[in-house]
Design an enzyme around this catalytic site. Structure first.
Site, PDB file in Angstrom:
ATOM      1  N   CYS A 201       0.834  -1.192  -0.056  1.00 38.59           N
ATOM      2  CA  CYS A 201       0.247   0.074   0.046  1.00 38.59           C
ATOM      3  C   CYS A 201       0.864   1.183  -0.068  1.00 38.59           C
ATOM      4  O   CYS A 201       1.666   1.391   0.687  1.00 38.59           O
ATOM      5  CB  CYS A 201      -1.047  -0.013   1.223  1.00 38.59           C
ATOM      6  SG  CYS A 201      -1.763   1.596   1.437  1.00 38.59           S
ATOM      7  N   CYS A 204       0.046   3.482   3.421  1.00 39.62           N
ATOM      8  CA  CYS A 204       0.562   2.647   4.812  1.00 39.62           C
ATOM      9  C   CYS A 204       1.628   1.585   4.631  1.00 39.62           C
ATOM     10  O   CYS A 204       1.854   1.304   5.692  1.00 39.62           O
ATOM     11  CB  CYS A 204      -0.767   2.409   5.675  1.00 39.62           C
ATOM     12  SG  CYS A 204      -1.395   0.799   5.075  1.00 39.62           S
ATOM     13  N   CYS A 217      -6.437  -1.954   0.449  1.00 42.68           N
ATOM     14  CA  CYS A 217      -5.577  -2.325   1.596  1.00 42.68           C
ATOM     15  C   CYS A 217      -6.300  -2.631   2.815  1.00 42.68           C
ATOM     16  O   CYS A 217      -7.221  -1.787   3.165  1.00 42.68           O
ATOM     17  CB  CYS A 217      -4.706  -0.977   1.779  1.00 42.68           C
ATOM     18  SG  CYS A 217      -3.382  -1.288   3.417  1.00 42.68           S
ATOM     19  N   CYS A 220      -5.342  -0.239   6.044  1.00 42.71           N
ATOM     20  CA  CYS A 220      -5.825   1.277   6.298  1.00 42.71           C
ATOM     21  C   CYS A 220      -7.077   1.736   5.442  1.00 42.71           C
ATOM     22  O   CYS A 220      -7.339   2.686   5.589  1.00 42.71           O
ATOM     23  CB  CYS A 220      -4.472   2.257   5.665  1.00 42.71           C
ATOM     24  SG  CYS A 220      -4.349   2.328   3.912  1.00 42.71           S
ATOM     25  N   ASP A 338      21.821   0.088 -15.932  1.00 39.54           N
ATOM     26  CA  ASP A 338      21.834  -1.265 -14.747  1.00 39.54           C
ATOM     27  C   ASP A 338      20.647  -2.063 -15.901  1.00 39.54           C
ATOM     28  O   ASP A 338      19.559  -1.745 -16.158  1.00 39.54           O
ATOM     29  CB  ASP A 338      21.118  -0.811 -13.598  1.00 39.54           C
ATOM     30  CG  ASP A 338      20.739  -1.826 -12.688  1.00 39.54           C
ATOM     31  OD1 ASP A 338      20.967  -3.060 -13.279  1.00 39.54           O
ATOM     32  OD2 ASP A 338      20.514  -1.746 -11.496  1.00 39.54           O
TER      33      ASP A 338
END
Length: 412
Positions: A201, A204, A217, A220, A338
């Site tokens: 999430c 949170c 979520c 929360c 990368d």
């Protein structure tokens, strides 16, 4: 008033003239369109130039990790039903390139601008957009791009209190969290095939639950908003519940999602969905992407895939085996140096296809394919790869600079 440009200041006029001259020199030297160097020169002479050249325009900003160039083109096509459009159609999406594009559109009504994710808040502050389209956020250029949650936070801060209408993908939790700080949001159910950057999430840090096409979520209560626009099969559903057929020559589910978002943006400017979607049919390729070219007696379709989410969408466009595939990967500055992102791509989806591998980092890709248990051969050039490919249209998938290399070689 959009479409009525106030005269530029003497300093701004000088900056525009100098920028165009620098761009012309760059083109003459064979170094590309010159839009970036032209914009850099112009902004050096007048740092406020972007705000000045955008002042008379109704501006739409389009930002995302994937799909922003195509969506920018689709929105521009739709808005031309109402008036002239200036756009950074070739994808120069940082302030210098954007300034160059807008400086050439004095008679336009609309500015439809693709913006690099990192520069969205900065550009929005300068150009005061009427609308902002947010498509997705996922990992990209790992050595220099911010972690996706950090990018979402940057968006969230930049969008707080904006007067623009924000058209945002309800299926991407990172986009929803970022857009939720804006007072006026239109939610679009555009889908999200790549989910590996949105399992926690953003509000949170809790674990996201993803039943069917929903998400929330449990810790929360942050959850998917109810969309007012939606992609449903081959149709766009508008806020009134009407279904409009998508008329695209561009392939794949991702482009139908781009068209859905584009229709929602066009509607914010008074272009009906039917008109917008019909106009989008004119787009056959975007900066060479999806073009089918003849090279050495073979048909080659050029596909761009820059990161794991993009490769996942691109695999869905390829015909079933034994369609031959050429894969090309570079790791130059514009790509990110990368290449560890290759390990996030599920190359087992290419099993059964005859595969040739080229590009600066062909050996990195070869190791990844070997671990995935996919047969391949390494080639030194596009010509060698085409010669080694069995009959059938060849699907050539490349990341950013590898794609540009390929376009130069095949003559498109």
């Amino acid at each position: 008033m959009a479409g009525n440009q106030e005269p530029l200041s003497p300093r701004a006029r000088l900056a525009v003239t100098a920028g165009k001259a620098a761009a012309a020199v760059s083109r003459a030297a064979g170094r590309g369109s010159g839009s970036v160097i032209g914009g850099k020169v112009a902004l050096r002479l007048d740092p406020d130039l972007l705000a000045q050249v955008a002042h008379h325009l109704d501006v739409v900003l389009v930002s995302a990790t994937n799909g922003k160039t195509t969506t920018t083109r689709l929105i521009a096509e739709a808005l031309r039903a109402n008036g002239g459009v200036v756009s950074n159609a070739l994808g120069a999406n940082m302030p210098a390139g954007i300034t160059s594009a807008l400086a050439g559109g004095s008679d336009a009504q609309y500015g439809v601008i693709e913006v690099d994710e990192k520069y969205l808040a900065t550009v929005a502050r300068d150009v005061t957009p009427k609308a902002i389209a947010l498509l997705n956020l996922s990992r990209d250029q790992l050595d220099r791009a911010a972690e996706t949650r950090m990018l979402a936070e940057r968006w969230r801060e930049g969008l707080s209190g904006t007067k623009a209408v924000v058209i945002a993908n309800a299926d991407d939790p990172l986009v929803v969290w970022a857009a939720s700080s804006a007072p006026n949001v239109v939610w679009v159910a555009a889908g999200q095939e790549w989910k590996d950057d949105a399992w926690s999430c953003p509000a949170c840090g809790g674990v996201m639950q993803r039943p069917d096409d929903d998400w929330f979520c449990a810790e929360c209560g942050f959850r998917r908003p109810t969309p007012s626009w939606a992609l449903s099969g081959d149709e766009v559903l508008d806020p009134h519940g009407s279904a409009w057929p998508i008329k695209l020559q561009l392939p794949g589910r991702a482009n139908k999602a781009n068209a859905t978002t584009s229709a929602a943006v066009a509607a914010a400017f008074g272009v009906p969905p039917q008109v917008a979607l019909e106009r989008m049919h004119a787009v056959t390729a975007v900066a060479g992407r999806y073009d089918v070219v003849d090279y050495r007696g073979r048909q080659v379709r050029l596909l761009l895939a820059k990161n794991p989410a993009g490769w996942l969408e691109t695999f869905s466009l390829i015909d079933a085996p034994p369609a031959p595939v050429i894969l090309s990967v570079n790791a130059r500055g514009a790509d990110g140096t990368d290449t560890s992102w290759l390990w996030d791509v599920d190359y087992s989806r290419l099993a059964g296809h005859p595969i040739c591998v080229i590009g600066d980092r062909k050996l990195d890709l070869a190791v990844r394919l070997e671990v995935a248990g996919v047969d391949f051969q390494v080639c030194e050039s596009p010509a060698e790869a085409v010669s080694a490919s069995p009959p059938g249209r060849i699907e050539a998938i490349a990341n950013y600079t590898a794609f540009q290399d390929l376009r130069r070689v095949v003559g498109n």
